[in-house]
Design an enzyme around this catalytic site. Sequence first.
Site, PDB file in Angstrom:
ATOM      1  N   ASN A  12       1.121   2.690   4.725  1.00 16.80           N
ATOM      2  CA  ASN A  12       0.182   3.768   4.402  1.00 16.80           C
ATOM      3  C   ASN A  12      -0.944   3.700   5.427  1.00 16.80           C
ATOM      4  O   ASN A  12      -1.824   2.856   5.336  1.00 16.80           O
ATOM      5  CB  ASN A  12      -0.347   3.544   2.968  1.00 16.80           C
ATOM      6  CG  ASN A  12      -1.446   4.528   2.604  1.00 16.80           C
ATOM      7  OD1 ASN A  12      -1.673   5.509   3.307  1.00 16.80           O
ATOM      8  ND2 ASN A  12      -2.136   4.266   1.501  1.00 16.80           N
ATOM      9  N   TRP A  13      -0.857   4.594   6.387  1.00 20.68           N
ATOM     10  CA  TRP A  13      -1.827   4.529   7.491  1.00 20.68           C
ATOM     11  C   TRP A  13      -3.186   5.130   7.123  1.00 20.68           C
ATOM     12  O   TRP A  13      -4.127   5.057   7.911  1.00 20.68           O
ATOM     13  CB  TRP A  13      -1.262   5.241   8.741  1.00 20.68           C
ATOM     14  CG  TRP A  13      -0.068   4.555   9.333  1.00 20.68           C
ATOM     15  CD1 TRP A  13       0.557   3.429   8.852  1.00 20.68           C
ATOM     16  CD2 TRP A  13       0.645   4.934  10.515  1.00 20.68           C
ATOM     17  NE1 TRP A  13       1.617   3.091   9.668  1.00 20.68           N
ATOM     18  CE2 TRP A  13       1.696   4.004  10.700  1.00 20.68           C
ATOM     19  CE3 TRP A  13       0.512   5.968  11.447  1.00 20.68           C
ATOM     20  CZ2 TRP A  13       2.594   4.083  11.759  1.00 20.68           C
ATOM     21  CZ3 TRP A  13       1.396   6.053  12.504  1.00 20.68           C
ATOM     22  CH2 TRP A  13       2.426   5.115  12.664  1.00 20.68           C
ATOM     23  N   LYS A  14      -3.257   5.730   5.969  1.00 20.91           N
ATOM     24  CA  LYS A  14      -4.519   6.341   5.499  1.00 20.91           C
ATOM     25  C   LYS A  14      -5.082   7.265   6.591  1.00 20.91           C
ATOM     26  O   LYS A  14      -4.311   7.891   7.303  1.00 20.91           O
ATOM     27  CB  LYS A  14      -5.509   5.258   5.062  1.00 20.91           C
ATOM     28  CG  LYS A  14      -4.878   4.302   4.043  1.00 20.91           C
ATOM     29  CD  LYS A  14      -5.857   3.393   3.367  1.00 20.91           C
ATOM     30  CE  LYS A  14      -5.098   2.487   2.398  1.00 20.91           C
ATOM     31  NZ  LYS A  14      -5.969   1.653   1.581  1.00 20.91           N
ATOM     32  N   HIS A  98      -2.600   7.816  -5.278  1.00 23.25           N
ATOM     33  CA  HIS A  98      -3.223   6.614  -4.707  1.00 23.25           C
ATOM     34  C   HIS A  98      -4.628   6.467  -5.308  1.00 23.25           C
ATOM     35  O   HIS A  98      -5.303   7.455  -5.581  1.00 23.25           O
ATOM     36  CB  HIS A  98      -3.297   6.737  -3.180  1.00 23.25           C
ATOM     37  CG  HIS A  98      -3.700   5.454  -2.537  1.00 23.25           C
ATOM     38  ND1 HIS A  98      -5.012   5.045  -2.472  1.00 23.25           N
ATOM     39  CD2 HIS A  98      -2.969   4.470  -1.963  1.00 23.25           C
ATOM     40  CE1 HIS A  98      -5.059   3.862  -1.871  1.00 23.25           C
ATOM     41  NE2 HIS A  98      -3.834   3.492  -1.555  1.00 23.25           N
ATOM     42  N   GLU A 100      -7.351   5.790  -4.046  1.00 20.53           N
ATOM     43  CA  GLU A 100      -8.423   6.463  -3.297  1.00 20.53           C
ATOM     44  C   GLU A 100      -8.472   7.944  -3.644  1.00 20.53           C
ATOM     45  O   GLU A 100      -9.536   8.554  -3.670  1.00 20.53           O
ATOM     46  CB  GLU A 100      -8.223   6.234  -1.785  1.00 20.53           C
ATOM     47  CG  GLU A 100      -8.586   4.800  -1.412  1.00 20.53           C
ATOM     48  CD  GLU A 100      -7.786   4.211  -0.264  1.00 20.53           C
ATOM     49  OE1 GLU A 100      -7.164   4.963   0.501  1.00 20.53           O
ATOM     50  OE2 GLU A 100      -7.784   2.963  -0.145  1.00 20.53           O
ATOM     51  N   GLU A 170      -0.774  -1.101  -7.509  1.00 18.76           N
ATOM     52  CA  GLU A 170      -1.841  -1.487  -6.584  1.00 18.76           C
ATOM     53  C   GLU A 170      -3.130  -1.745  -7.360  1.00 18.76           C
ATOM     54  O   GLU A 170      -3.855  -0.789  -7.673  1.00 18.76           O
ATOM     55  CB  GLU A 170      -2.089  -0.367  -5.572  1.00 18.76           C
ATOM     56  CG  GLU A 170      -0.883  -0.011  -4.731  1.00 18.76           C
ATOM     57  CD  GLU A 170      -1.285   0.655  -3.434  1.00 18.76           C
ATOM     58  OE1 GLU A 170      -0.888   0.155  -2.381  1.00 18.76           O
ATOM     59  OE2 GLU A 170      -2.014   1.666  -3.466  1.00 18.76           O
ATOM     60  N   GLY A 176      -7.557  -3.360   0.353  1.00 16.64           N
ATOM     61  CA  GLY A 176      -8.456  -3.441   1.501  1.00 16.64           C
ATOM     62  C   GLY A 176      -9.538  -4.502   1.362  1.00 16.64           C
ATOM     63  O   GLY A 176     -10.484  -4.546   2.137  1.00 16.64           O
ATOM     64  N   SER A 216      -3.715  -5.592  -0.089  1.00 22.81           N
ATOM     65  CA  SER A 216      -3.875  -6.723   0.839  1.00 22.81           C
ATOM     66  C   SER A 216      -2.598  -7.535   1.024  1.00 22.81           C
ATOM     67  O   SER A 216      -2.640  -8.753   1.198  1.00 22.81           O
ATOM     68  CB  SER A 216      -5.032  -7.639   0.405  1.00 22.81           C
ATOM     69  OG  SER A 216      -6.234  -6.904   0.384  1.00 22.81           O
ATOM     70  N   GLY A 237      -1.326  -1.178   3.547  1.00 27.34           N
ATOM     71  CA  GLY A 237      -2.401  -0.449   4.224  1.00 27.34           C
ATOM     72  C   GLY A 237      -2.744  -1.126   5.532  1.00 27.34           C
ATOM     73  O   GLY A 237      -2.074  -0.944   6.549  1.00 27.34           O
ATOM     74  N   GLY A 238      -3.777  -1.965   5.497  1.00 27.58           N
ATOM     75  CA  GLY A 238      -4.292  -2.604   6.714  1.00 27.58           C
ATOM     76  C   GLY A 238      -3.231  -3.221   7.610  1.00 27.58           C
ATOM     77  O   GLY A 238      -3.219  -2.974   8.820  1.00 27.58           O
TER      78      GLY A 238
HETATM   79  P1  PGA Z   1      -4.244  -2.568   1.862  1.00 33.28           P
HETATM   80  O1  PGA Z   1      -3.963  -1.073   1.270  1.00 33.28           O
HETATM   81  O2  PGA Z   1      -2.911  -3.145   2.215  1.00 33.28           O
HETATM   82  O3  PGA Z   1      -5.123  -2.337   3.044  1.00 33.28           O
HETATM   83  O4  PGA Z   1      -4.925  -3.337   0.775  1.00 33.28           O
HETATM   84  C1  PGA Z   1      -2.892  -0.824   0.430  1.00 33.28           C
HETATM   85  C2  PGA Z   1      -2.933   0.618  -0.016  1.00 33.28           C
HETATM   86  O5  PGA Z   1      -4.025   1.139  -0.244  1.00 33.28           O
HETATM   87  O6  PGA Z   1      -1.883   1.277  -0.166  1.00 33.28           O
END
Ligand code: PGA
Length: 257
Positions: A12-14, A98, A100, A170, A176, A216, A237-238
């Site tokens: 997930n590159w956001k 998600h 967010e 999640e 993050g 994470s 994500g990251g």
């Molecule tokens: P993260 O993000 O790996 O940076 O914690 C995961 C996500 O939000 O899908």
Amino acid sequence: MKNIRRSLIAGNWKMHRTSSEAVDLATEINHLIGQETDVHVVLCPPFTALESVARLVSDSNIMLGAQNMHPQPEGAFTGEISALMLRQLFCSFVILGHSERRQYFHESDAFINEKVLAALKSSLKPIVCVGETLEEREAGDTGKVVKRQIQEGLNGVSKQTSEHLVIAYEPVWAIGTGKTATPEMAQEVHGQIRELLAQQFGNSAASRIRILYGGSMKPGNAADLLEQPDIDGGLIGGASLQARSFVELVEIAREKS
Ligand code: PGA
């Protein structure tokens, strides 16, 4: 039981990477991954990079996903994107609900449910995200929150289409932040989710649905998480923004599957 479900690693590159930067990252991932077939690999770049990344991965085993969509097929919804628009760019997956989106864009379970149904109708596989906040975990409400998100989010999904669902657990406090749920904590919730899926779709259908962990996840902690019986992959994500760490996660998933 687990090996009836192919592991899935989704990046997930956001809101990272312009279209040309996305091509560079996808090129590197594609090169390092080669002809991976044991693990399903999905890249979810921003909308603006879908077309360029689609072209690049078209003759690889890498699949494409979007990070969001609107439930209506078309209309006066400025700034929104429909399932058909994503299908035309060769998307097979779409991340929905998600945390967010829930937190910053106030998406409700009912709205996410509309999107899930619309995605399935258009043959897009939804990656439905659920998870509790730190406050909810500390109040002992994790089970209750996840149950509500699953039941309301998947309301009306038929047993026949359920095999196209992917769930991502999640915990919001782990996204993050560098904090990860312990493998035992994650497995406990994944087990509960599998049970909820069994209540809605029956045991056999529920045993086919992949439940990813997200929050994470990185090469250093992935092996222990992916070893758990109900953790079928990761939503990353990251660590998906660096080709090497993302591909390392794919390799770990292959070993654990
Ligand atoms: P993260 O993000 O790996 O940076 O914690 C995961 C996500 O939000 O899908």
